[in-house]
Scaffold this motif. Structure first.
Motif, short mmCIF file in Angstrom:
data_model
loop_
_atom_site.label_atom_id
_atom_site.label_comp_id
_atom_site.label_asym_id
_atom_site.label_seq_id
_atom_site.Cartn_x
_atom_site.Cartn_y
_atom_site.Cartn_z
N LYS A 172 0.85 -1.20 0.00
CA LYS A 172 0.00 0.00 0.00
C LYS A 172 0.88 1.24 0.00
O LYS A 172 0.72 2.15 -0.82
N LEU A 173 1.90 1.26 0.86
CA LEU A 173 2.76 2.45 0.96
C LEU A 173 3.47 2.69 -0.36
O LEU A 173 3.44 3.80 -0.92
N ALA A 176 1.05 3.74 -3.19
CA ALA A 176 0.61 5.14 -3.01
C ALA A 176 1.76 6.08 -3.35
O ALA A 176 1.57 7.15 -3.90
N ALA C 315 -10.41 0.00 0.17
CA ALA C 315 -9.55 -0.37 1.32
C ALA C 315 -8.31 0.51 1.33
O ALA C 315 -7.87 1.00 2.37
N TYR C 316 -7.76 0.75 0.11
CA TYR C 316 -6.50 1.53 0.04
C TYR C 316 -6.75 2.99 0.40
O TYR C 316 -6.03 3.59 1.18
N PHE C 317 -7.78 3.56 -0.25
CA PHE C 317 -7.89 5.02 -0.16
C PHE C 317 -9.16 5.47 0.55
O PHE C 317 -9.44 6.67 0.61
N PHE C 459 7.50 -0.02 8.81
CA PHE C 459 6.89 0.63 7.64
C PHE C 459 5.75 1.55 8.06
O PHE C 459 5.49 2.60 7.46
N GLU C 461 5.77 3.29 10.76
CA GLU C 461 6.48 4.50 11.21
C GLU C 461 7.00 5.28 10.00
O GLU C 461 6.81 6.51 9.89
N GLY C 463 5.87 5.21 6.91
CA GLY C 463 4.72 5.78 6.21
C GLY C 463 4.26 7.05 6.93
O GLY C 463 4.03 8.10 6.31
N LEU C 481 -0.52 9.51 -1.30
CA LEU C 481 0.11 9.25 0.01
C LEU C 481 -0.77 9.80 1.13
O LEU C 481 -0.92 9.18 2.19
N MET C 484 -4.28 7.79 1.38
CA MET C 484 -4.34 6.35 1.73
C MET C 484 -4.70 6.19 3.21
O MET C 484 -4.34 7.04 4.04
N THR C 485 -5.41 5.13 3.50
CA THR C 485 -5.84 4.90 4.90
C THR C 485 -4.63 4.37 5.69
O THR C 485 -4.08 3.32 5.37
N TRP C 486 -4.21 5.14 6.65
CA TRP C 486 -3.01 4.74 7.42
C TRP C 486 -3.30 4.88 8.90
O TRP C 486 -2.38 5.01 9.71
N TYR C 488 -4.27 3.03 11.60
CA TYR C 488 -4.52 1.78 12.32
C TYR C 488 -4.45 2.04 13.82
O TYR C 488 -3.69 2.90 14.27
N VAL C 501 -5.06 -4.87 10.67
CA VAL C 501 -4.70 -4.92 9.24
C VAL C 501 -5.39 -6.12 8.59
O VAL C 501 -5.93 -6.03 7.48
#
Lengths: 188, 353, 877, 363
Positions: A172-173, A176, C315-317, C459, C461, C463, C481, C484-486, C488, C501
């Motif tokens: 995903k990272l 993106a 799910a991604y965005f 990752f 951290e 991200g 960037l 995106m859903t980050w 969590y 996740v």
């Protein structure tokens, strides 16, 4: 075992018990009589899966004082029925291996030796380089005007030994960020 | 202690339930109160895939250090050479061509013709169930031109253990499970047991003759610091695990259950069935090693199914516990002592010349 | 595998590579199954197998093709199965031409680009509608696991299989020349061995008995690797072994979660769930993209690819993906060709790559042509290595062979290297997907020691910080960037919760009240943006909020398929296409092989496993194909993913190097192709470069300089490039040194001594290894001459941190890739062997140069697409 | 044909001049057991091994143990001489023998402890009385002997130093107990000399085990000749009559017993006794013993010559002990010495009809 303490001296015990030839109970030392298995004295048992090949054998991890003391097969697993191969059996040594590294190392350009670095600064430096390289090598469209929106400046290799969740975050990272050169052992 | 005393000791010893040879239940013989059934191994080398998981699991459970100096031995895939103070499980690899296979089959046939008094006529074994299932003819497997034998070797835990008997300090003892274990808090490393073992299993750590090189450290040529240095070491049949009712580490991790752990009487049964089954398949070279309680060590706790002569695996063809001849030795020693006394007496009576 | 009646292990060494998995083969053998191991070497698998067939490395297609020919010509194929369930009866278009007619090439080959235009392979009467998505473009990257799309499901069939253009007849003609004598000629297998293999496989197939194939990298690492597997698939389909207990083809994958890393891929050409990465030119908009994945008209579940893709984007965005912006499709990066690890390595050499992440892999030792890999790393600006110990890929700038030989000085190397200590499998929670597609959850036992950190924490951290750096920018390229859903849920140390996740991967339905319900099957996914799923094939792993991957019912519960343990995708199904375990009327083929059958009373498919078929679809139902999608699947279409619901003997689409597996020689082989004038696979990906030379093949001058064939393999005691085994004392002492296995005849010819040293030279590098003289390696008479084979394990690497080091076999191997999947050919190549240790330092390069010069090796050697037949047969052997 | 009790008193076989020791080995004496002819023909067993790797392991014993064997013998013999001298009033011989024995025992004991893997646990030797362990019994014998000899020797030392030892009231008790202590030492003297033979034979070592019937006699004789030799060196000739006699008898016993031992051993198991260093040592021990014996027999009168032959005798005994120890260690290293004798033994039993006691069975 205080040799001369009281009647614990094996010679007396030989005479007292039927074990005249001193083959069994008469000669067992106190420490031997108190033998216990590491597994029994462990604080907790955690079920896990072997990190080596793709058979996915079940593993039981025994932990004592926050340290892994034993890793062996998980008899409940229908895949492996408690068995492991040499690599799986050596998992405990993989975790406590003498050669394992515990701190972040950094090698400056043209340096001939490692230098220690604390983790947070290391991640910051990597993040900066990531963004900088991404900017340097960004490709918005190709020569025929078709949109690309990607960077060819960042690549990644590896993932087959990682968890699905970790692969998911990495994909995903990177997607993106437009870095598409991601690869892993599935290809090799 | 004149010869008469020596004589009486042996009589006394024979009189009581203690024996030096012949079939006995070792744990009972050592007067363990609890009626534990004797535990043991049965290693079926015909299904061993030589993966050495047993070597690693054993070392890992017992924290045995790495030994050997990381050199390739050229002995096919075996680079750990032999059992020793830090290697309590060892897998042997033997590559054999057609001619050696024929020899093995021939010697196996001779064994069968000797009319071994099979404890049970083979027919009555669970053969019926299998025979119906296996209708193929009795031709040996289809790769006659080559064979690769693999076998995992371990301490035999003999019914009459040479090492146990000669140990002066009582460090070696018979456990309630019938296995033989070294108490590393008692052993002072005298080394008699190393010579006492007819199979060459036990060894004193650090400077045992087949010990690791003295270089120390982690890398190639470097030897990690050796715990319990100077003390004799050997397989304990995972005595600490048995106490808690767990299966020994090697038996648990063996992927093809070539190493079977269980009660000794059942294992003897399984071994006999397995060898009959192989003979029915025409593999006459299959034979059992250590399952006969009339042999030189009174049968062993760890039995093997071999596919060739024992020597090919580095095992003695006719081992015999030295204690079996101890009474004779005591008698002869008493005789010699008496002779010496007599000589001295004559020397003095004859008057100083 | 345990209930198979005959197991053929080919292209894999199961007892050594997957010992614990081998217990099931041992189980089957104890029940009377016949185990046959086909391998160039007599390995530990052969030691306990019933039969070992020594084969020349790289000639597997010839053997399997001969088996197909044997099955067809002796009428041993499983008639009801093949007619009903495969596309044997389907007619192929007129303009298809077979390799028999074109001397080893299929129709539609374009020599310049080295690719096939597969339109000529299409089924007959596929209405050529107006806009045919141009398929030829990017080789092999656009296709998911379900197979390629077809315009629609109406195809012409001739159930009697007599029509010359039926797949069946084409198959027969194609393999007519694959005779046992040809097998002896090409593979070096005696007719007796071939007959034994043929008899064993055919006698153990059909209603009552099943045969199972198992393969590993022995098949995949060839220039026509995908075709190897295809040949076995065709054979298994003909014998009716697919979809049945104890049958099928078992892929023995190599790493703990390698299956997981292709399902949720850290791969350049795939998005999670085998959705292809958008390709510039092919998928310029969402409609083109979805059409290329699966048209609405075609049968099978690929027709719903739109709902899978949209759910992935949600799910991604999250909310940023809306119908208006084509669910964020336009923001996705595009591919312009193949960007595999070897292409990346080449672009590193061209200074196009600045940053490189290496995550738990050891390319300096594990990737082919190690020298090229290390040279690539020298061109990088910065590099991050995450591993447990200082593997060679982290310390190459200090102790690589090139530094050691003085070719390069550490002070001149500019690359910045970060070494981040990783957490082991017990210090982090997460799930692995093993080789039977089963997800198993690992619980965290202890905290990572020291500064070690799991990839997830790292990752997450990274991200977070990257998003911080670009937060201010309003540049369009940074939108993804930020969107995106980050977010969590994190624990007190700021590390994300792995189960959250997995929930995202499982997917939600956002109800109108806005709260999210976990989905339980991928059939619930919708294309309207109301559902989101990180990977559609994993939907159901977290059904009704229970982490199914963490199920630990001892022994997998009572059921035959022991499925109460972990969770197998898709929807916990253990054997795929298990509809085929019942005959067209829904009754099991035989009681012994009963698995899934039609329960007349309940009008439902029942059995020991989750039926891989619409549960209520009656065996005889024949819906109108025009309906498309799963609804169009007839009662007798077990292959629910294929666009025509049938098993593909003939693959009109999906493979870029030919619809039917054809035998070609490897990139470099001392033997001429006995079947066709075309020596190598025409569509292989070649990289003619100075540092990637190839040894001259048979028939070209200089072929005698590298006369021997070498193959690489794995040992039980070590793990791939040694990163997780050469640092462990217990494993290193079991196999301490790099060695090569040679036959006594070769040892005599070259003066090699057991336990002695040997130098192995290939056009790429010179390495040394200890010598094990063994009769397990047999010279084979192939093409009228003796071919010696050398065995090389590949676990060792040069460096001074590992406990045991040695030269790396991968330095010898060149980079020539299979066009479908970009896997390099490391299982067969040419070399020469000299007694004694290799020269040190620059002298080694001098030796290499002299060899290449003597062999007349140039950049063009072996890199000819089409072997021109006119060339006279120079064989200066 | 069993061996008579006083075998070593048979007059020495006629001196076979020029017979090399080894020659005897080849001439196979008629087998002493059932003598079935075909047994002689050793089955030509095709000898295989696991890459030539040893089967049994040699004990981790070095020169210290060999030294202890020698010193133990000397102490044992001297104990007897001391008591004999005590009874027959030979003051000088008694004192010298006792002091000699004390030195031998203490140096030997120290050597033993040094050879242990964990010297700090030497006291565990007395942890049990294991009737099946020669070393356990040996430790007790050694302790008892040293106790007795220690007391007796202290009395002598006290006399030597003119009662300057700080004994005070103990001196009277010591005088009374001295003869008893001498007796105790004498009782344990012979077993001390002999138990080491059982210690070596009660192992799986091919050579030692094969010699288990006769090794005790060899060690007894070797101890006697050594003690005699020591006495001849330390004591003026007028008192060393019995010592010389004992020495001569020891020599005769030693030569006869060694030959006899080898004749009864499996020829293959006996090979290490004749090869390499052990072979040389044993050949030297034979020559020294013969020389010392003749010296003691004929030239006993002259003090210097007696001392010389005494030293020869001591040397002979040392060579025997070192030779036998190293022969044993060598025999464990080559698998042939383990396999071939065992194959012979198995074949013999098979030939004799006993077929049920082999470790390898077909059923």
């Amino acid at each position: 075992m205080g040799r001369f303490s009281a009647l614990e001296w094996p010679v007396f015990r030989q005479l007292r018990s039927g074990d005249h030839l001193g083959r069994g109970p008469a000669v067992a030392s106190a420490k031997t009589r108190a033998t216990q298995s590491r597994n029994a004295t462990a604080d907790r048992v955690v079920q896990s899966i072997c990190p080596y090949c793709a058979v996915g054998c079940g593993q039981r991890v025994y932990v004592k004082d926050e340290k892994v003391v034993q890793i062996e097969g998980d008899p409940d697993s229908p895949v492996s029925r408690g068995r492991l191969c040499p690599k799986g059996a050596a998992s405990e040594q993989l975790v406590n291996a003498p050669g394992r590294q515990y701190d972040v190392l950094y090698r400056a350009p043209r340096a001939t030796e490692w230098q220690k670095l604390d983790r947070d600064t290391a991640i910051d430096m990597i993040a900066e380089r990531f963004v900088r390289s991404r900017r340097n090598t960004w490709q918005e469209t190709d020569d025929e005007g078709r949109i690309l929106r990607r960077t060819m400046g960042i690549a990644s290799l590896g993932g087959a030994t990682l968890d699905n969740e970790e692969n998911y975050l990495i994909k995903k990272l990177f997607t993106a960020a437009g870095a598409i050169q991601i690869e892993n052992q599935a290809r090799i | 202690m004149s010869s008469q005393a020596a004589q009486s000791v042996t009589n006394y010893a024979r009189g009581a339930s203690h024996q030096f040879s012949g079939p006995t239940d070792p744990a009972a013989d050592a007067h363990w109160p609890s009626g534990q059934v004797r535990k043991g191994f049965f290693t079926d080398t015909s299904i061993c895939i030589g993966c050495k998981a047993c070597e690693v699991a054993c070392k890992e459970w017992n924290h045995n250090p790495r030994d050997g100096d990381l050199e390739l031995t050229g002995w096919s895939y075996d680079n750990t050479q032999s059992l020793g103070a830090s290697t309590w499980r060892h897998v042997a690899f033997i590559e054999q061509d057609r001619e050696r296979i024929e020899q093995a089959r021939e010697s196996g046939r001779k064994l069968v013709d000797l009319g071994m008094p099979a404890v049970r006529p083979s027919g009555s074994s669970s053969g019926e169930g299998r025979a119906a299932y296996r209708d193929q003819d009795v031709t040996p497997p289809d790769t006659p031109e080559f064979r690769w034998l693999m076998a995992s070797d371990v301490c035999k835990h003999c019914t009459h253990a040479g090492c146990l008997d000669v140990c002066p300090t009582g460090a070696l003892f018979r456990t309630e499970f019938g296995s033989v274990v070294v108490q590393d808090d008692v052993c002072n490393g005298c080394g008699t047991c190393v010579a006492g073992c007819p199979f060459g299993v036990i060894e004193r750590r650090s400077d045992g003759t087949a010990a690791p090189t003295t270089r120390s450290g982690e890398k190639k040529g470097e030897q990690p610091d050796v715990p319990k240095r100077g003390v004799a070491q050997k397989c304990t049949l995972c005595y600490d695990r048995l106490v808690d009712g767990e299966t020994p580490a090697c038996a648990k991790t063996c992927p093809t259950t070539s190493i079977k752990f269980g009660d000794h009487p059942d294992l003897v049964e399984t071994a006999r069935d397995r060898v009959h089954q192989l003979h029915e398949e025409g593999l006459t070279e299959a034979r059992l090693y250590g399952a006969n309680e009339l042999d030189g060590v009174g049968g062993t706790g760890a039995m093997f199914l071999l596919l060739d002569e024992p020597e090919t695996y580095g095992l003695p063809p006719d081992p015999r516990v030295p204690t079996a001849d101890l009474p004779v030795m005591f008698r002869r020693a008493g005789l010699a002592a008496a002779g010496m006394l007599a000589g001295a007496a004559v020397a003095f009576l004859g008057g100083g010349r | 595998m345990a209930n198979a009646d005959c197991i053929v292990l080919q292209g894999g060494n199961m007892a050594e590579a997957h010992p614990v998995g081998f217990q099931w083969v041992a189980e089957a053998k104890a029940r009377g199954a016949k185990v046959i191991h086909v391998d160039p070497r007599f390995t530990r698998t052969s030691a306990v197998a019933d039969k070992h067939v020594a084969i020349r490395a790289g000639s597997d297609v010839a053997l399997l093709g001969a088996l197909i020919n044997h099955v067809l010509s002796n009428e041993l194929w499983f008639k009801d199965y093949v007619v009903a369930y495969t596309n044997a009866a389907t007619l192929v278009g007129e303009d298809f031409q077979d390799t028999e007619d074109l001397g080893g090439l299929f129709s539609g080959f374009d020599p310049e680009t080295g690719t096939y235009d597969s339109s000529s392979w299409a089924y007959a009467h596929a209405h050529p509608d107006e806009h045919q998505p141009h398929q030829g473009g990017a080789p092999g990257d656009a296709l998911g696991s379900g197979g390629p799309p077809l315009q629609h499901a109406e195809v012409e069939r001739d159930e009697t299989l007599q029509h010359p253009r039926t797949v069946f007849q084409i198959l027969k003609r194609h393999y007519s020349r694959y005779t046992p004598e040809m097998v002896q000629e090409v593979c070096g297998i005696s007719p007796a061995d071939f007959d034994y293999l043929a008899r064993a496989v055919t006698e153990n197939s059909g209603r009552e008995r099943t045969t199972c194939f198992a393969y590993a990298t022995g098949w995949t690492q060839h220039t026509l690797g995908a075709q190897f597997i295809r040949t076995a698939a065709v054979l298994q389909l003909l014998l009716g072994n697919v979809g049945r207990p104890g049958g099928g083809i078992m892929a023995l994958r190599g790493h703990a979660s390698i299956q997981g890393s292709t399902d949720i891929p850290t791969l350049f050409n795939l998005l999670p769930g085998y959705l292809p990465m958008p390709m510039a030119g092919n998928h310029d908009n969402l409609q083109d993209y979805l059409a290329s994945v699966g048209t609405k008209q075609q049968k099978g579940f690929w027709a719903n690819s739109d709902s899978y893709f949209v759910s992935l984007m949600k799910a991604y965005f999250g909310d940023a993906a809306t119908a208006e912006n084509d669910w964020y499709f336009d923001r996705l990066p595009r591919m312009t060709g193949a960007h595999g690890t070897y292409e990346t390595a080449m672009s590193m050499l061209a200074d196009e790559v600045e940053g490189y992440f290496v995550l738990g892999q050891n390319p300096a030792v594990g990737s082919a042509n190690g020298k090229l890999q290390r040279e690539g790393m020298r061109h990088l600006k910065w590099m991050v290595v995450r591993d447990l110990s200082l593997i060679e890929s982290a310390t190459w700038w200090k102790d690589s062979p090139e530094v050691e030989s003085g070719e390069v000085r550490t002070e001149d190397i500019e690359t910045e290297v970060f070494f981040m200590p990783a957490a082991t499998h017990v210090e982090k929670a997460g799930s692995f997907t093993q080789t039977q597609r089963m997800l198993q959850w690992r619980h965290q036992a202890v905290q990572p020691p020291g500064q070690c950190q799991s990839e997830m924490d790292f990752f997450f951290e990274l991200g977070r910080r990257i998003r911080g750096l670009v937060a201010a920018s309003d540049d369009e390229r940074d939108r993804p960037l930020l969107d995106m859903t980050w977010d969590y849920p994190v624990d007190d140390e700021g590390n994300p919760d792995p189960e959250s996740v997995l929930r995202e991967i499982n997917g939600y339905r956002t109800t109108d009240t806005g709260e999210r319900e976990l989905l339980s099957s991928y059939t619930e996914l919708a294309a309207d943006g109301s559902t989101s799923s990180g990977c559609w094939i994993y939907t159901g792993v977290f059904a009704d909020d229970q982490n199914k991957a963490a199920r630990r019912t001892p022994h997998g519960g009572p059921g035959v398929s022991q499925s109460q343990w972990g969770w197998a995708w898709p929807s916990d199904r253990r054997i795929l296409y298990n509809r085929a375990s019942a005959d067209p009327d829904g009754k099991p083929w035989s009681d012994r092989k009963k698995y899934v059958w039609w329960d007349e009373s309940e009008q439902k498919w029942v059995g020991d496993d989750v039926p891989d078929f619409p549960v209520d679809r009656a065996p005889h139902s024949r819906p109108d194909p025009a309906v498309g999608g799963p609804a169009a699947l007839a009662g007798d279409d077990p292959f629910i993913m294929q666009s025509d619901g049938k098993g593909w003997l003939f693959a009109p689409k999906g493979l870029v190097d030919g619809p039917l597996p054809t035998h070609y020689e490897a990139q470099e082989s001392p033997v001429r192709n006995g079947l066709y004038p075309q020596q190598q696979s025409p569509a292989r990906l070649i990289y003619p470069r100075q540092d990637n030379l190839s040894a001259p093949s048979a028939g070209t001058p200089g072929a005698g300089i590298y006369p021997f064939v070498f193959t690489t393999y794995r040992l039980t005691e070590h793990h791939t490039a040694g990163g997780m085994s050469r640092w462990l004392p217990y494993l290193s002492e079991l196999q301490p040194e790099m060695f090569c296995e040679v036959s006594p005849q070769l040892a005599a010819e070259r003066g090699l001594v057991n336990e002695g040293w040997a130098t192995i030279v290939s056009p790429r590098a010179v390495i040394e290894a200890r010598v094990l003289v063994t009769e397990r390696m047999k010279p084979l008479t192939v093409g009228g001459r003796i071919v010696h084979q050398v065995g090389l394990p590949y676990h060792w690497g040069v460096g001074n941190h590992a406990l045991v080091t040695g030269d790396s076999a991968n330095d010898l191997i060149g980079v020539t890739l299979d066009p479908n999947v970009q896997i390099q050919e490391s299982k067969v190549a040419s070399c020469d062997v000299i007694a004694g240790r290799r020269p040190r330092g620059r002298a080694a390069d001098a030796l290499l140069a002299s060899y290449n010069e003597r062999a007349g090796v140039t950049v063009h050697t072996d890199n000819q697409r089409v072997t021109d037949v006119r060339e006279e047969d120079v064989d200066d052997e | 044909m069993t061996v008579s009790d006083f075998d070593q008193f048979r007059p020495p076989e006629p001196e076979r001049r020029g017979r090399r020791f080894g020659k005897l080995r080849r001439k196979r004496r008629p087998g002493r057991t059932d003598g079935s002819a075909e047994m002689l023909m050793v089955p030509d067993v095709e000898f295989t091994s696991y890459y030539g790797r040893a089967i049994v392991k040699p004990p981790p014993w070095g020169p210290e143990i060999a030294a202890y064997l020698f010193l133990g013998g000397v102490a044992g013999g001297s104990g007897l001489l001391a008591y004999g001298a005590q009874l027959t009033g030979r003051k000088l011989l008694c004192r010298n023998a006792r002091l000699g024995a004390m030195v031998a025992v203490s140096v030997g004991g120290a050597a033993l402890v040094k050879d242990l893997g964990r010297p700090d646990r030497f006291y565990n030797m007395l942890r049990t009385i294991k009737l099946t362990s020669p070393m356990s019994l040996g430790s007790w014998i050694l302790t008892a002997y040293s106790g007795g000899m220690g007391v007796a020797a202290m009395a002598d030392v006290d006399r030597l130093t003119g009662s300057r030892l700080p004994l005070g009231p103990m001196r009277r008790a010591l005088a009374k107990v001295e003869p008893v202590a001498g007796g105790v030492a004498a009782v344990f003297a012979a077993p001390l000399a002999v138990y080491t033979a059982v210690l070596l034979s009660d192992t799986a070592n091919p050579t030692w085990n094969a010699a288990h019937r006769d090794l005790p006699v060899v060690f007894a004789s070797s101890a006697s000749l050594a003690a005699g030799g020591l006495a001849m060196v330390t004591t003026p000739t007028r008192e060393t009559g019995p010592a010389r006699a004992l020495a001569v008898m020891g020599v005769v016993g030693d030569l006869a017993a060694t030959r006899y031992m080898e004749s009864r051993m499996d020829p293959v198991a006996a090979e290490p006794l004749h090869q390499g260093r052990p072979g040389r040592l044993l050949r030297w021990s034979e020559r020294l013993a013969a020389a010392g014996g003749l010296g003691a027999l004929l030239l006993g009168g002259n003090r210097a010559l007696a001392a010389a032959s005494g030293v020869a005798l001591l040397g002979a005994s040392a060579c025997t002990r070192f030779g036998i120890l190293e022969a044993g260690i060598e025999s464990a290293k080559d698998p042939r010495y383990t396999v071939v004798p065992q194959r012979n033994r198995l074949a013999k039993r098979r030939a004799a009809g006993i077929t049920d006691d082999s470790i390898t069975t077909a059923g």
